[in-house]
Write a protein that holds these residues in place. Structure first.
Motif, PDB file in Angstrom:
ATOM      1  N   ARG A 263       0.847  -1.202   0.000  1.00 55.69           N
ATOM      2  CA  ARG A 263       0.000   0.000   0.000  1.00 55.69           C
ATOM      3  C   ARG A 263       0.881   1.251   0.000  1.00 55.69           C
ATOM      4  O   ARG A 263       0.724   2.162  -0.783  1.00 55.69           O
ATOM      5  N   GLU A 264       1.829   1.214   0.914  1.00 54.13           N
ATOM      6  CA  GLU A 264       2.681   2.386   1.096  1.00 54.13           C
ATOM      7  C   GLU A 264       3.635   2.586  -0.083  1.00 54.13           C
ATOM      8  O   GLU A 264       3.785   3.689  -0.600  1.00 54.13           O
ATOM      9  N   LEU A 268      -1.296   2.453  -3.592  1.00 55.02           N
ATOM     10  CA  LEU A 268      -2.470   1.797  -4.175  1.00 55.02           C
ATOM     11  C   LEU A 268      -3.213   1.055  -3.064  1.00 55.02           C
ATOM     12  O   LEU A 268      -2.573   0.541  -2.139  1.00 55.02           O
ATOM     13  N   PRO A 269      -4.553   0.976  -3.169  1.00 54.35           N
ATOM     14  CA  PRO A 269      -5.275   0.181  -2.179  1.00 54.35           C
ATOM     15  C   PRO A 269      -5.003  -1.311  -2.391  1.00 54.35           C
ATOM     16  O   PRO A 269      -4.777  -1.744  -3.522  1.00 54.35           O
ATOM     17  N   VAL A 270      -5.009  -2.029  -1.295  1.00 52.37           N
ATOM     18  CA  VAL A 270      -4.704  -3.472  -1.350  1.00 52.37           C
ATOM     19  C   VAL A 270      -5.855  -4.238  -0.703  1.00 52.37           C
ATOM     20  O   VAL A 270      -6.274  -3.900   0.409  1.00 52.37           O
ATOM     21  N   LEU A 271      -6.360  -5.219  -1.404  1.00 58.27           N
ATOM     22  CA  LEU A 271      -7.366  -6.106  -0.811  1.00 58.27           C
ATOM     23  C   LEU A 271      -6.724  -7.474  -0.606  1.00 58.27           C
ATOM     24  O   LEU A 271      -6.228  -8.083  -1.567  1.00 58.27           O
ATOM     25  N   VAL A 272      -6.734  -7.945   0.641  1.00 53.33           N
ATOM     26  CA  VAL A 272      -6.157  -9.277   0.907  1.00 53.33           C
ATOM     27  C   VAL A 272      -7.233 -10.324   0.654  1.00 53.33           C
ATOM     28  O   VAL A 272      -8.311 -10.287   1.246  1.00 53.33           O
ATOM     29  N   LEU A 273      -6.937 -11.244  -0.247  1.00 56.24           N
ATOM     30  CA  LEU A 273      -7.842 -12.371  -0.506  1.00 56.24           C
ATOM     31  C   LEU A 273      -7.198 -13.612   0.083  1.00 56.24           C
ATOM     32  O   LEU A 273      -6.073 -13.962  -0.284  1.00 56.24           O
ATOM     33  N   GLU A 274      -7.907 -14.263   0.981  1.00 55.62           N
ATOM     34  CA  GLU A 274      -7.313 -15.416   1.654  1.00 55.62           C
ATOM     35  C   GLU A 274      -7.690 -16.708   0.959  1.00 55.62           C
ATOM     36  O   GLU A 274      -8.864 -16.945   0.671  1.00 55.62           O
ATOM     37  N   ALA A 275      -6.688 -17.525   0.718  1.00 53.30           N
ATOM     38  CA  ALA A 275      -6.945 -18.854   0.169  1.00 53.30           C
ATOM     39  C   ALA A 275      -6.963 -19.828   1.339  1.00 53.30           C
ATOM     40  O   ALA A 275      -5.927 -20.091   1.948  1.00 53.30           O
TER      41      ALA A 275
END
Ligand code: SF4
Length: 297
Positions: A263-264, A268-275
């Motif tokens: 992000r820093e 940019l925005p970050v979306l964490v997608l968990e597997a």
């Protein structure tokens, strides 16, 4: 004989030149149903069970993370006869790390011979190097063509192993109005080495090959991780990514902790997608994904 390789940073050409058949473990038949002990990454857990489905194949694990080391231990202690643990240096700026990588490639050669492979001649290895170069050039062309569409919110998918059973994620992104302009997962674009430069006169092919892998491995376990960020930065900008989807296996601390830094570093925005499993993501992820993409329009 097949040799399953659990990391993109183990030279496939070297295995093929020994007369054996390398295969990315991402494409092996994995058991999505097995229960995982708490705190175990689904990918590493699946790797620990590989030898049960393919007892006659060789399996190359690496020291990329503790979970993978444990998968190698679990394989050995549950009777897996053909496992090899490749020490991938976490550092990449010292000549000692390069030497260690060279030594591991040589040790891998001995292991391949123990599986029935033969010591390759120079020309044999060169032939395999040329073959892999052609395959990678083909993959690069496909990846470039894939990013030429201009529909949907451009997003980068960054992270760890993304298995064929999880590829529906691309459909989910598209259905939510996005498009993946950079696939920096494994075995995506991040795993495709650039073309091998011309070899120096008199240079041994195995040294040139080892150096090429050593110099171009882009991964989260490296310290410092500036190489990963430089690689990403160039592509995020060139592709006009408006957000990052961080694909992190549950219990994978290595990727998860990158969320704030990504992000820093790239603003940019970050979306964490968990597997959670080696199967696909659930509805909860889809809803969050939809909201994230909507916010980036
Ligand atoms: S996803 Fe993370 S924890 Fe799992 S094997 Fe890869 S680096 Fe290790």
């Amino acid at each position: 004989m097949e040799v399953l390789v659990t990391s993109p940073w183990v030279p496939r050409e070297w295995i093929r030149a020994h007369g054996l058949e390398p295969r990315g473990a991402w494409f092996a038949q994995l058991d999505p149903s097995g229960a995982l002990p708490e705190g175990v990454c689904a990918f590493a857990g699946a790797m620990a069970r590989l030898h049960q489905a393919q007892p006659h194949a060789g399996i190359v694990f690496t020291t990329a993370c503790d979970q993978m080391r444990r998968a190698a231990d679990a394989t050995a202690s549950s009777g897996g006869k053909h496992a090899f643990l490749f020490s991938l240096p976490a550092t990449w700026q010292t000549s000692a790390a390069r030497k260690l990588y060279h030594a591991e490639v040589a040790r891998l050669g001995k292991y391949l011979e123990s599986l029935g492979g033969h010591t390759p001649g120079e020309e044999e290895l060169m032939r395999e190097i040329r073959r892999s170069e052609a395959q990678r050039a083909h993959r690069r062309r496909i990846l470039e063509a894939g990013s030429s569409s201009d529909r949907g919110v451009p997003l980068a998918l960054v992270g760890g192993p993304l298995l064929p059973s999880q590829w529906s994620l691309f459909d989910a992104v598209e259905a939510a109005g996005g498009r993946v302009v950079l696939n920096a997962t494994e075995p995506g674009e991040r795993s495709v080495l650039p073309p091998l430069p011309p070899m120096a006169p008199g240079q041994e092919a195995v040294i040139a090959l080892a150096d090429h892998y050593f110099d171009h491995a882009v991964d989260v376990f490296h310290r410092p991780n500036t190489r990963l960020y430089a690689w990403l930065g160039e592509r995020l900008q060139a592709r006009g990514a408006r957000g990052i989807l961080l694909w992190a296996h549950l219990a994978c601390d290595l990727w998860r902790v990158e969320a704030a830094s990504l992000r820093e570093a790239f603003d940019l925005p970050v979306l964490v997608l968990e597997a959670h499993r080696v199967g696909t993501g659930g509805l909860r992820d889809r809803q969050r994904l939809g909201a994230f993409i909507e916010s980036r329009r």
